[in-house]
Design a protein around this motif. Sequence first.
Motif, PDB file in Angstrom:
ATOM      1  N   VAL A 212       0.821  -1.209   0.000  1.00  0.00           N
ATOM      2  CA  VAL A 212       0.000   0.000   0.000  1.00  0.00           C
ATOM      3  C   VAL A 212       0.856   1.260   0.000  1.00  0.00           C
ATOM      4  N   GLU A 213       1.978   1.245   0.746  1.00  0.00           N
ATOM      5  CA  GLU A 213       2.786   2.458   0.828  1.00  0.00           C
ATOM      6  C   GLU A 213       3.391   2.859  -0.518  1.00  0.00           C
ATOM      7  N   LEU A 214       3.563   1.883  -1.422  1.00  0.00           N
ATOM      8  CA  LEU A 214       4.085   2.225  -2.737  1.00  0.00           C
ATOM      9  C   LEU A 214       3.036   2.917  -3.602  1.00  0.00           C
ATOM     10  N   LEU A 215       1.761   2.682  -3.317  1.00  0.00           N
ATOM     11  CA  LEU A 215       0.713   3.442  -4.003  1.00  0.00           C
ATOM     12  C   LEU A 215       0.849   4.927  -3.676  1.00  0.00           C
ATOM     13  N   ALA A 216       1.160   5.228  -2.421  1.00  0.00           N
ATOM     14  CA  ALA A 216       1.370   6.624  -2.030  1.00  0.00           C
ATOM     15  C   ALA A 216       2.561   7.212  -2.771  1.00  0.00           C
TER      16      ALA A 216
ATOM     17  N   GLN B 156      -8.789  -4.615 -14.782  1.00  0.00           N
ATOM     18  CA  GLN B 156      -7.501  -5.087 -14.264  1.00  0.00           C
ATOM     19  C   GLN B 156      -7.091  -4.343 -12.995  1.00  0.00           C
ATOM     20  N   VAL B 157      -7.308  -3.023 -12.971  1.00  0.00           N
ATOM     21  CA  VAL B 157      -6.875  -2.224 -11.823  1.00  0.00           C
ATOM     22  C   VAL B 157      -7.698  -2.558 -10.582  1.00  0.00           C
ATOM     23  N   ARG B 158      -9.020  -2.775 -10.751  1.00  0.00           N
ATOM     24  CA  ARG B 158      -9.834  -3.154  -9.583  1.00  0.00           C
ATOM     25  C   ARG B 158      -9.342  -4.471  -8.989  1.00  0.00           C
ATOM     26  N   ALA B 159      -9.034  -5.435  -9.849  1.00  0.00           N
ATOM     27  CA  ALA B 159      -8.524  -6.721  -9.355  1.00  0.00           C
ATOM     28  C   ALA B 159      -7.176  -6.538  -8.669  1.00  0.00           C
ATOM     29  N   SER B 160      -6.331  -5.690  -9.243  1.00  0.00           N
ATOM     30  CA  SER B 160      -5.016  -5.432  -8.656  1.00  0.00           C
ATOM     31  C   SER B 160      -5.132  -4.752  -7.299  1.00  0.00           C
ATOM     32  N   MET B 161      -6.031  -3.762  -7.202  1.00  0.00           N
ATOM     33  CA  MET B 161      -6.199  -3.064  -5.930  1.00  0.00           C
ATOM     34  C   MET B 161      -6.812  -3.964  -4.861  1.00  0.00           C
ATOM     35  N   ALA B 162      -7.697  -4.872  -5.273  1.00  0.00           N
ATOM     36  CA  ALA B 162      -8.239  -5.841  -4.314  1.00  0.00           C
ATOM     37  C   ALA B 162      -7.116  -6.711  -3.762  1.00  0.00           C
ATOM     38  N   ALA B 163      -6.173  -7.101  -4.627  1.00  0.00           N
ATOM     39  CA  ALA B 163      -5.034  -7.913  -4.176  1.00  0.00           C
ATOM     40  C   ALA B 163      -4.141  -7.114  -3.230  1.00  0.00           C
ATOM     41  N   VAL B 164      -3.935  -5.828  -3.528  1.00  0.00           N
ATOM     42  CA  VAL B 164      -3.142  -4.959  -2.648  1.00  0.00           C
ATOM     43  C   VAL B 164      -3.789  -4.884  -1.263  1.00  0.00           C
ATOM     44  N   LEU B 165      -5.099  -4.658  -1.230  1.00  0.00           N
ATOM     45  CA  LEU B 165      -5.803  -4.527   0.049  1.00  0.00           C
ATOM     46  C   LEU B 165      -5.829  -5.848   0.805  1.00  0.00           C
ATOM     47  N   ARG B 166      -5.965  -6.954   0.095  1.00  0.00           N
ATOM     48  CA  ARG B 166      -5.974  -8.264   0.757  1.00  0.00           C
ATOM     49  C   ARG B 166      -4.613  -8.553   1.382  1.00  0.00           C
TER      50      ARG B 166
ATOM     51  N   ALA C 130      -3.713  14.270   0.421  1.00  0.00           N
ATOM     52  CA  ALA C 130      -5.101  13.805   0.441  1.00  0.00           C
ATOM     53  C   ALA C 130      -5.171  12.284   0.343  1.00  0.00           C
ATOM     54  N   PHE C 131      -4.300  11.693  -0.469  1.00  0.00           N
ATOM     55  CA  PHE C 131      -4.298  10.236  -0.571  1.00  0.00           C
ATOM     56  C   PHE C 131      -3.826   9.613   0.737  1.00  0.00           C
ATOM     57  N   GLY C 132      -2.865  10.251   1.397  1.00  0.00           N
ATOM     58  CA  GLY C 132      -2.441   9.762   2.714  1.00  0.00           C
ATOM     59  C   GLY C 132      -3.582   9.797   3.713  1.00  0.00           C
ATOM     60  N   ASP C 133      -4.410  10.845   3.644  1.00  0.00           N
ATOM     61  CA  ASP C 133      -5.585  10.927   4.522  1.00  0.00           C
ATOM     62  C   ASP C 133      -6.548   9.774   4.255  1.00  0.00           C
ATOM     63  N   PHE C 134      -6.728   9.439   2.970  1.00  0.00           N
ATOM     64  CA  PHE C 134      -7.632   8.337   2.629  1.00  0.00           C
ATOM     65  C   PHE C 134      -7.096   7.015   3.171  1.00  0.00           C
ATOM     66  N   LEU C 135      -5.800   6.789   3.045  1.00  0.00           N
ATOM     67  CA  LEU C 135      -5.221   5.558   3.588  1.00  0.00           C
ATOM     68  C   LEU C 135      -5.424   5.484   5.096  1.00  0.00           C
ATOM     69  N   ALA C 136      -5.355   6.629   5.769  1.00  0.00           N
ATOM     70  CA  ALA C 136      -5.603   6.646   7.217  1.00  0.00           C
ATOM     71  C   ALA C 136      -7.041   6.247   7.520  1.00  0.00           C
ATOM     72  N   LEU C 137      -7.987   6.691   6.680  1.00  0.00           N
ATOM     73  CA  LEU C 137      -9.387   6.306   6.860  1.00  0.00           C
ATOM     74  C   LEU C 137      -9.570   4.798   6.692  1.00  0.00           C
ATOM     75  N   LEU C 138      -8.848   4.212   5.734  1.00  0.00           N
ATOM     76  CA  LEU C 138      -8.964   2.766   5.529  1.00  0.00           C
ATOM     77  C   LEU C 138      -8.544   1.991   6.771  1.00  0.00           C
ATOM     78  N   ARG C 139      -7.613   2.549   7.518  1.00  0.00           N
ATOM     79  CA  ARG C 139      -7.101   1.846   8.704  1.00  0.00           C
ATOM     80  C   ARG C 139      -7.997   2.008   9.915  1.00  0.00           C
ATOM     81  N   GLU C 140      -9.009   2.908   9.809  1.00  0.00           N
ATOM     82  CA  GLU C 140      -9.878   3.163  10.949  1.00  0.00           C
ATOM     83  C   GLU C 140     -10.978   2.105  11.024  1.00  0.00           C
ATOM     84  N   PRO C 141     -11.132   1.416  12.153  1.00  0.00           N
ATOM     85  CA  PRO C 141     -12.216   0.440  12.289  1.00  0.00           C
ATOM     86  C   PRO C 141     -13.568   1.120  12.374  1.00  0.00           C
TER      87      PRO C 141
END
Length: 217
Positions: free
Chosen positions: A80-84, A124-134, A177-188
């Motif tokens: 994920v950090e490489l996406l940033a 392809q990108v949706r499948a790739s991002m799902a793999a990144v998140l998994r 802004a993308f860093g903020d979004f990644l922080a939201l993903l980490r919030e339960p």
Amino acid sequence: MVRGRSTERRAEIVRAALEVIAERGYRGASLSAVAERVGLSQQGLLHYFPTKEALLLTVLEERDQWDTGGGAGGDGVWPVELLASLVEYNAMRPGIVQTFSALLGESVTEGHPARAFFTRRYTQVRASMAAVLRAEYGERLPGGLSPERAAPLLVAVLDGLQYQWLLDPEAVDMPAAFGDFLALLREPGAAGEPGAQESPEAPTAHPEAGVPENRSS
């Protein structure tokens, strides 16, 4: 041998197009400007790329190859950090981002030459991002979504930020802004699966008074 020279020439044209786009932006990247850069007439360039759209699509395909070629781990999945880091890199090349965004916007019209490219790319990108998140979170993100459900949201943020940044780069700090979004993903607790039960504390309408009534009292 002729085929090899043709392939080399196409690659040279694509590199020149990238340079021209970086210098002049999407609108300024005319076929004549690219042809001049590689020592061809515009007619000669059309032998390799019959339209400007065909050339720009090849540029975008090459961009995707370069962007994703070196960042994946042994399993082919990006951390994920490489996406940033990629977002930061894109902020340094507005011409290429502008080309991508302009063609993406135009491609939603029926019959546009870029439509098939972007439809295929997003699959392809949706499948790739799902793999990144998994790889990062397992089968459930902290907010409760599966990687497959969260992947379109991640892609939407990546591309949507680019549009906002291109329109008003002083107001939109794309990497931050993308860093903020990644922080939201980490919030339960940020999102849940469909069909979740309502909280027993949720107020319900009183049948007579027409005011909320909390049945737990």
